[in-house]
Design a protein around this motif. Sequence first.
Motif, PDB file in Angstrom:
ATOM      1  N   GLN A  71      84.665  77.224  70.708  1.00  0.00           N
ATOM      2  CA  GLN A  71      83.763  77.153  69.542  1.00  0.00           C
ATOM      3  C   GLN A  71      84.392  76.339  68.424  1.00  0.00           C
ATOM      4  OE1 GLN A  71      82.957  81.314  68.885  1.00  0.00           O
ATOM      5  NE2 GLN A  71      80.945  81.192  69.876  1.00  0.00           N
ATOM      6  N   ASP A  72      85.661  76.560  68.179  1.00  0.00           N
ATOM      7  CA  ASP A  72      86.358  75.842  67.110  1.00  0.00           C
ATOM      8  C   ASP A  72      86.378  74.333  67.407  1.00  0.00           C
ATOM      9  OD1 ASP A  72      88.150  75.658  64.779  1.00  0.00           O
ATOM     10  OD2 ASP A  72      89.603  75.007  66.283  1.00  0.00           O
ATOM     11  N   GLN A  73      86.713  73.991  68.654  1.00  0.00           N
ATOM     12  CA  GLN A  73      86.846  72.576  68.997  1.00  0.00           C
ATOM     13  C   GLN A  73      85.490  71.857  68.990  1.00  0.00           C
ATOM     14  OE1 GLN A  73      89.815  70.987  69.242  1.00  0.00           O
ATOM     15  NE2 GLN A  73      88.575  69.130  69.275  1.00  0.00           N
ATOM     16  N   THR A  75      83.018  72.308  67.116  1.00  0.00           N
ATOM     17  CA  THR A  75      82.577  71.958  65.757  1.00  0.00           C
ATOM     18  C   THR A  75      83.403  70.813  65.164  1.00  0.00           C
ATOM     19  OG1 THR A  75      84.052  73.561  64.764  1.00  0.00           O
ATOM     20  CG2 THR A  75      81.826  74.327  65.254  1.00  0.00           C
ATOM     21  N   LYS A  76      84.561  70.509  65.799  1.00  0.00           N
ATOM     22  CA  LYS A  76      85.435  69.473  65.226  1.00  0.00           C
ATOM     23  C   LYS A  76      85.282  68.133  65.930  1.00  0.00           C
ATOM     24  CE  LYS A  76      89.127  72.460  63.524  1.00  0.00           C
ATOM     25  NZ  LYS A  76      90.272  73.214  64.035  1.00  0.00           N
ATOM     26  N   LEU A  77      85.497  68.116  67.242  1.00  0.00           N
ATOM     27  CA  LEU A  77      85.479  66.853  67.998  1.00  0.00           C
ATOM     28  C   LEU A  77      85.273  67.188  69.474  1.00  0.00           C
ATOM     29  CD1 LEU A  77      86.104  63.721  67.852  1.00  0.00           C
ATOM     30  CD2 LEU A  77      88.457  64.345  68.441  1.00  0.00           C
ATOM     31  N   THR A  78      84.175  66.673  70.037  1.00  0.00           N
ATOM     32  CA  THR A  78      83.920  67.012  71.445  1.00  0.00           C
ATOM     33  C   THR A  78      84.397  65.922  72.399  1.00  0.00           C
ATOM     34  OG1 THR A  78      81.701  66.104  71.298  1.00  0.00           O
ATOM     35  CG2 THR A  78      81.912  68.493  71.035  1.00  0.00           C
ATOM     36  N   THR A  86      93.872  61.901  70.817  1.00  0.00           N
ATOM     37  CA  THR A  86      93.399  63.165  70.249  1.00  0.00           C
ATOM     38  C   THR A  86      94.523  64.185  70.415  1.00  0.00           C
ATOM     39  OG1 THR A  86      92.396  63.697  72.384  1.00  0.00           O
ATOM     40  CG2 THR A  86      90.938  62.744  70.721  1.00  0.00           C
ATOM     41  N   ARG A 315      91.369  72.272  75.055  1.00  0.00           N
ATOM     42  CA  ARG A 315      91.567  73.476  74.222  1.00  0.00           C
ATOM     43  C   ARG A 315      91.322  74.733  75.048  1.00  0.00           C
ATOM     44  NH1 ARG A 315      90.867  73.661  68.610  1.00  0.00           N
ATOM     45  NH2 ARG A 315      91.296  75.884  68.851  1.00  0.00           N
TER      46      ARG A 315
END
Length: 439
Positions: A71-73, A75-78, A86, A315
Amino acid sequence: MVENNLTAAEVIHMQEQYLMKSVEAWNDKVFVKGQGSTLWDIEGQEYLDCFSGVAVINIGHAHPKMVAAVQDQVTKLTHLSTLYRTVPMPLLAKKLAEIAPMDRGKAKSFFCNSGTEANEHAITLARIASKKFEIFGLQNGFYGRGGFTMSITGLGAWRSGLGPFMPGALHLPMYHCYRCSLGHKHYSECGYACANYLKIALKTQTSNRTAAVVVEPIQGIGGVVEAPPEYFKVLQPILAENQILLIVDEVQTGFGRTGKMFGIQHYGVEPDVVTLAKGLGGGMPIGAVLARSDVADTFPGPDFSTFGGNPVSCRAALAAIEVMEEENLTENAADVGSFFKSALLEMSRHHPFLDDVEGKGLLIGAEITLDKTKRTPAGNDILTQILDEALKEKVLIGRGGLYYNRIRFQPPLCFTRKEAVRTLEAFEKALSIAEKSAQ
Ligand SMILES: Cc1ncc(COP(=O)(O)O)c(C=O)c1O
């Protein structure tokens, strides 16, 4: 219960109409939710998952730590591809190097999306590193659905559609003592004839340009068949003498599944390359080739995979490995697995259809046979009946093997002894019904 305003019947109808016929489903349940070792179908029925989506869900379904990381990732960069730097990809490569079964701390990774891709890439790397081209797989082995991986796959059913097979794709005899293709009874009497066969194969089937042998420590799709104890120790000197690389396919045996982090660690040898997928991502799609650094460094590139090293999958993999370590899942797999295997062995003494229990940790398989003396494989009707009867008991188990007649037990590694007992009871009930109806 409905999901997306759809009933089970509507989902099944859509699948029949719009998915290729080759996509096999083992039953007509439609699953919508998982937590730990439990699954729920669209009708709200609860099941015990003893297959983990083919040995993928090692940390259990929807582990909160992995959910949070994803969930955290997200929202940042898929996605950016490997062409841009990265953070999660090198972090995961570092972690894999730290736990690698060879060249610890220095081994290098290449990321892709699946086990097939990992094996295809490992074969390419071995050819570049060795400047040779022949590749051996094993009879009864499964390596994937790509051109070369299908060519070295040793299960006819999984080579469908490909032909002619790739030049340079060769096979060694299977290490399956129960059905030895060289006609021997047991490794203790044959002196590992299957491993030693490589010597004659090199002289008769190759032009002395063999790059690698690709071996699973336990053949998963082959029905959970274990390499006998000294197999790799017999094989390795022959490989060394002929400068052949050992690629160990850990797609199914990796990440705690067998009661050690990697399956090869039961055998006291160090591979040159390992291929990873399934349990690596804890449910998110990811594959990897992990190679000794000197082997990896022979490939100057260019090399690329659009989704390889995807930040979300990396992640997820980092979180999954952390969970395995924090919750001692490898140790739990060893403990619950040995309890499960002993119980199954005991069961096999009392059931005419159950034979040849094999496996390590929570990767366990057994033969369903119509005749223990002749080792006659049970047919599709009996295997279907056993899986269906277990499903009525709300337990999902799997099947595989050369004759598709071996039962496969491979639950999440958080499986408890209580869940193991429930599985054993459901399986024994299903087996007894099949035995009775065949009388
Ligand atoms: C040992 C082994 N290698 C490779 C593969 C291929 O992996 P994938 O289905 O991710 O391409 C599988 C798949 O089951 C496997 O069990």
